[in-house]
Write a protein that holds these residues in place. Structure first.
Motif, PDB file in Angstrom:
ATOM      1  N   PHE A 169       1.811   3.361   6.598  1.00 30.09           N
ATOM      2  CA  PHE A 169       1.652   3.222   4.966  1.00 30.09           C
ATOM      3  C   PHE A 169       0.772   4.499   4.621  1.00 30.09           C
ATOM      4  N   GLN A 170      -0.130   4.798   5.235  1.00 32.73           N
ATOM      5  CA  GLN A 170      -0.885   6.020   4.850  1.00 32.73           C
ATOM      6  C   GLN A 170       0.068   7.431   5.176  1.00 32.73           C
ATOM      7  N   ALA A 171       0.919   7.326   6.057  1.00 31.20           N
ATOM      8  CA  ALA A 171       1.686   8.662   6.187  1.00 31.20           C
ATOM      9  C   ALA A 171       2.698   8.528   5.170  1.00 31.20           C
ATOM     10  N   ALA A 172       3.452   7.242   4.911  1.00 30.96           N
ATOM     11  CA  ALA A 172       4.386   7.494   3.892  1.00 30.96           C
ATOM     12  C   ALA A 172       3.827   7.839   2.453  1.00 30.96           C
ATOM     13  N   MET A 173       2.505   7.501   2.100  1.00 28.93           N
ATOM     14  CA  MET A 173       2.086   7.711   0.904  1.00 28.93           C
ATOM     15  C   MET A 173       1.839   9.308   0.818  1.00 28.93           C
ATOM     16  N   ALA A 174       1.329   9.690   2.019  1.00 26.82           N
ATOM     17  CA  ALA A 174       0.910  11.296   2.072  1.00 26.82           C
ATOM     18  C   ALA A 174       2.165  12.071   1.749  1.00 26.82           C
ATOM     19  N   ARG A 175       3.279  11.686   2.476  1.00 27.14           N
ATOM     20  CA  ARG A 175       4.455  12.375   2.188  1.00 27.14           C
ATOM     21  C   ARG A 175       5.155  12.309   0.705  1.00 27.14           C
ATOM     22  N   ARG A 176       4.652  11.245   0.062  1.00 28.56           N
ATOM     23  CA  ARG A 176       5.204  11.059  -1.215  1.00 28.56           C
ATOM     24  C   ARG A 176       4.428  11.976  -2.047  1.00 28.56           C
ATOM     25  N   GLY A 181       3.507  17.296  -5.351  1.00 28.31           N
ATOM     26  CA  GLY A 181       2.694  18.535  -5.446  1.00 28.31           C
ATOM     27  C   GLY A 181       1.409  18.388  -5.254  1.00 28.31           C
ATOM     28  N   VAL A 182       0.865  16.951  -4.580  1.00 29.42           N
ATOM     29  CA  VAL A 182      -0.409  16.704  -4.107  1.00 29.42           C
ATOM     30  C   VAL A 182      -0.562  16.665  -2.658  1.00 29.42           C
ATOM     31  N   ARG A 183      -1.608  17.527  -2.222  1.00 27.30           N
ATOM     32  CA  ARG A 183      -1.709  17.540  -0.602  1.00 27.30           C
ATOM     33  C   ARG A 183      -2.804  16.817  -0.301  1.00 27.30           C
ATOM     34  N   LEU A 184      -2.329  15.669   0.635  1.00 27.96           N
ATOM     35  CA  LEU A 184      -3.332  14.741   1.039  1.00 27.96           C
ATOM     36  C   LEU A 184      -3.071  14.558   2.666  1.00 27.96           C
ATOM     37  N   ALA A 185      -4.224  14.424   3.171  1.00 20.92           N
ATOM     38  CA  ALA A 185      -4.049  13.726   4.585  1.00 20.92           C
ATOM     39  C   ALA A 185      -3.945  12.464   4.555  1.00 20.92           C
ATOM     40  N   PRO A 186      -3.189  11.766   5.757  1.00 27.31           N
ATOM     41  CA  PRO A 186      -2.866  10.408   5.752  1.00 27.31           C
ATOM     42  C   PRO A 186      -4.149   9.588   5.554  1.00 27.31           C
ATOM     43  N   GLN A 187      -5.223   9.998   6.334  1.00 23.32           N
ATOM     44  CA  GLN A 187      -6.519   9.154   6.141  1.00 23.32           C
ATOM     45  C   GLN A 187      -7.215   9.016   4.926  1.00 23.32           C
ATOM     46  N   ASP A 188      -6.641  10.095   4.125  1.00 26.23           N
ATOM     47  CA  ASP A 188      -7.194  10.106   2.607  1.00 26.23           C
ATOM     48  C   ASP A 188      -6.391   8.949   1.656  1.00 26.23           C
ATOM     49  N   VAL A 189      -5.648   8.119   2.223  1.00 30.19           N
ATOM     50  CA  VAL A 189      -5.046   7.018   1.472  1.00 30.19           C
ATOM     51  C   VAL A 189      -5.597   5.784   1.921  1.00 30.19           C
ATOM     52  N   LEU A 190      -5.943   5.151   0.946  1.00 27.51           N
ATOM     53  CA  LEU A 190      -6.627   3.734   0.844  1.00 27.51           C
ATOM     54  C   LEU A 190      -5.482   2.740   0.094  1.00 27.51           C
ATOM     55  N   ALA A 191      -5.220   1.560   0.867  1.00 33.44           N
ATOM     56  CA  ALA A 191      -4.366   0.620   0.273  1.00 33.44           C
ATOM     57  C   ALA A 191      -5.094  -0.238  -0.921  1.00 33.44           C
ATOM     58  N   THR A 192      -4.642  -0.852  -1.486  1.00 33.68           N
ATOM     59  CA  THR A 192      -5.021  -1.426  -2.537  1.00 33.68           C
ATOM     60  C   THR A 192      -4.174  -2.686  -3.036  1.00 33.68           C
ATOM     61  N   SER A 193      -4.819  -3.805  -3.822  1.00 33.92           N
ATOM     62  CA  SER A 193      -4.003  -4.650  -4.280  1.00 33.92           C
ATOM     63  C   SER A 193      -3.698  -4.235  -5.815  1.00 33.92           C
ATOM     64  N   GLY A 194      -2.590  -3.649  -5.905  1.00 35.79           N
ATOM     65  CA  GLY A 194      -2.198  -3.111  -7.192  1.00 35.79           C
ATOM     66  C   GLY A 194      -3.316  -2.120  -7.726  1.00 35.79           C
ATOM     67  N   ASN A 195      -2.954  -1.572  -8.929  1.00 38.22           N
ATOM     68  CA  ASN A 195      -3.864  -0.686  -9.742  1.00 38.22           C
ATOM     69  C   ASN A 195      -5.237  -1.057 -10.304  1.00 38.22           C
ATOM     70  N   THR A 196      -5.275  -2.406 -10.379  1.00 39.32           N
ATOM     71  CA  THR A 196      -6.720  -2.834 -11.197  1.00 39.32           C
ATOM     72  C   THR A 196      -7.481  -2.645  -9.935  1.00 39.32           C
ATOM     73  N   GLU A 197      -7.292  -3.225  -8.727  1.00 47.31           N
ATOM     74  CA  GLU A 197      -8.165  -3.065  -7.798  1.00 47.31           C
ATOM     75  C   GLU A 197      -8.512  -1.657  -7.412  1.00 47.31           C
TER      76      GLU A 197
END
Length: 506
Positions: A169-176, A181-197
């Protein structure tokens, strides 16, 4: 010494079960415990158990079926007060006196509106902001979900999930993010339960109770609830339908609010205005927040619903100091029931990581993997195109219905995408009054007063374009127009004709 209960034991038991029936815990047709079960469960005599069931039968709450037992009656709506003992009604009366305290810390006015809509029998929902099931490829989604479980049969029972997110999931979101136009490392991605969380975690990380959070005005009512529930104070900053949040007003806020810690914005299809913030304004906003040490929380729930083959870059794309906390959700675009989102918390990453662990531990891997594979597949791009086309058609049909049925003086902002219309009602009309009247007709709307703590938007209403435009939906718009004309006639005799609708592009 404890005061003896005013009712015999069998009446107390009957009242308890009667209340359970009234609240739906024992639905119509369900079987009551047998005499023997009542004796065992409540440690009562045979006589008490029999008297309990017979009293409930006398009151019409139960039906006795020979050689089978007692069953809940379909029409039963019992209450404790039906036992006609004033002492027994005292606890309910006390509970009613606390009615107004139910939503303390959750924006009482907004919560009461939501609760009223939930309790009403709604036939046509024009108050929501989630695409209807018919706009999603349910068959393909179910096929993917089943294939994922076949591939990982232990996925739902694994307990060794990581707090941040599944690596795939982290790798897929970093590619997205890179595509946007946003440069992120996969480890910068945190999964959440929707946007409210995600927004909740962001504000918890950057502010403490009593601090101030700047928000767009009007803004999404759920954000106001989150801010209040955390003991924070919202500061409403004017929002232009064309450029978004006012940088001039933010500059004044920085000078006058020493406890201002964060700014929360929706740069793309802002809720409820539908604003698309220009790139120059996004760049200026990011630079402003970095200069003043403010966290900029970017809620990017709607960018993929823009009527554009190439969605614009998020504000996060201009972030060089880590002051932007980016939050994205798939609730509106992939699968509302999945509740899958993600965030990148910038300079607050480690704090958000630990807050996530402390509050909710892990986000289910199954949803992460399903979202990762769908969001990376060509089929998702095709789905988004179909979704945008359908929503555009539904918005246009809704706008024409407003033009046909709403009174003179109505003004309508037409957004470049999304799920809703923001409608300014004729002078003197109240969306709060319209909300109550429409509910009685089985129609739900979102009154403008929900989108601010000030009540200044009572002359506006948000109308959802999330479902197919059927004859029933057409009748709902006709009913709303009639209710508005009745409001006008009551306040300004001679007003209320249809046909003077002012349309403008956002």
């Amino acid at each position: 010494m404890a005061k003896p209960h005013p009712l015999p034991l069998y009446q107390q038991l009957a009242a308890d079960y009667g209340e359970a029936i009234g609240k739906g815990a024992l639905p119509a047709g369900s079987r009551m415990p047998s005499v023997r079960e009542l004796m065992r469960r409540h440690e009562v005599s045979l006589s008490t158990a029999l008297q309990t069931l017979r009293l409930m039968e006398e009151r019409g709450w139960l039906e006795a079926r020979p050689r089978v037992g007692y069953f809940v009656q379909g029409a039963a709506t019992p209450a404790l007060a039906e036992l006609a003992d004033p002492d027994l009604r005292t606890p309910l009366a006390a509970d009613q006196s606390r009615f107004g305290d139910r939503y303390v810390g959750l924006n009482e006015r907004i919560s009461l509106v939501l609760d009223s809509a939930r309790r009403a029998g709604v036939r046509v929902d024009l108050g929501g902001a989630t695409p209807g099931p018919g706009l999603f490829d349910v068959v393909a989604m179910n096929r993917s979900a089943a294939a994922l479980l076949r591939e990982h049969p232990e996925l739902l029972v694994l307990g060794r999930a990581t707090t941040g997110a599944h690596p795939e999931f982290q790798a897929a979101m970093a590619r997205r993010a890179l595509d946007a136009g946003v440069r992120l490392a996969p480890q910068d991605v945190l999964a959440t339960s929707g946007n409210t969380e995600a927004v909740h975690l962001a504000l918890t990380a950057v502010a403490q109770p009593g601090d101030v959070v700047a928000v767009e005005s009007p803004t999404y009512y759920g954000l106001l609830q989150v801010i209040e529930s955390q003991g924070l104070k919202s500061l409403e900053i004017p929002c232009s339908p064309r450029t978004g949040i006012s940088l001039e007003a933010l500059e004044l806020a920085v000078r006058t609010e020493p406890r201002l810690k964060a700014v929360v914005v929706m740069p793309h299809l802002q809720m409820p205005l539908g604003t698309l913030m220009p790139d120059s304004h996004k760049a200026g906003l990011v630079a402003f927040c970095s200069k003043h040490g403010l966290a900029l929380v970017e809620d990017d729930s709607y960018r993929l619903l823009l009527d554009s083959p190439a969605p614009p870059r998020p504000a996060k794309a201009w972030d060089v100091s880590g002051h932007v906390i980016y939050c994205e959700s798939f609730n509106k675009t992939l699968a509302p029931g999945l509740r899958q989102g993600w965030m990148s918390a910038g300079r607050w990453h480690e704090r958000v990581y630990m807050l996530k662990f402390a509050q909710s531990r892990n986000t289910a891997q199954w949803g992460q993997l399903l979202a990762a594979r769908w969001a990376s597949a060509p089929a998702f791009a095709r789905h988004l195109q179909r979704l945008r086309t359908s929503l555009r058609s539904q918005r246009e049909q809704a706008a024409r219905a407003v033009a046909r049925h709403f009174p003179a003086g109505t003004r309508l902002s037409i957004p470049p995408g999304g799920l809703n219309l923001w409608v300014e009602l004729p002078p003197g009309a109240s969306s709060s009054v319209l909300f109550d009247q429409a509910l009685r007709e089985g129609i739900r709307i979102a009154p403008g007063s929900m989108f601010s703590n000030t009540g200044r938007y009572d002359g506006f209403v948000r109308l959802g374009c999330t479902q197919a435009f059927t004859d029933e939906v057409e009748r709902a718009y006709r009913t709303l127009g009639s209710l508005l004309r009745a409001q006008q006639l009551a306040s300004q005799p001679g007003q209320g004709n249809a046909g003077d609708l002012v349309l403008q592009k956002v």
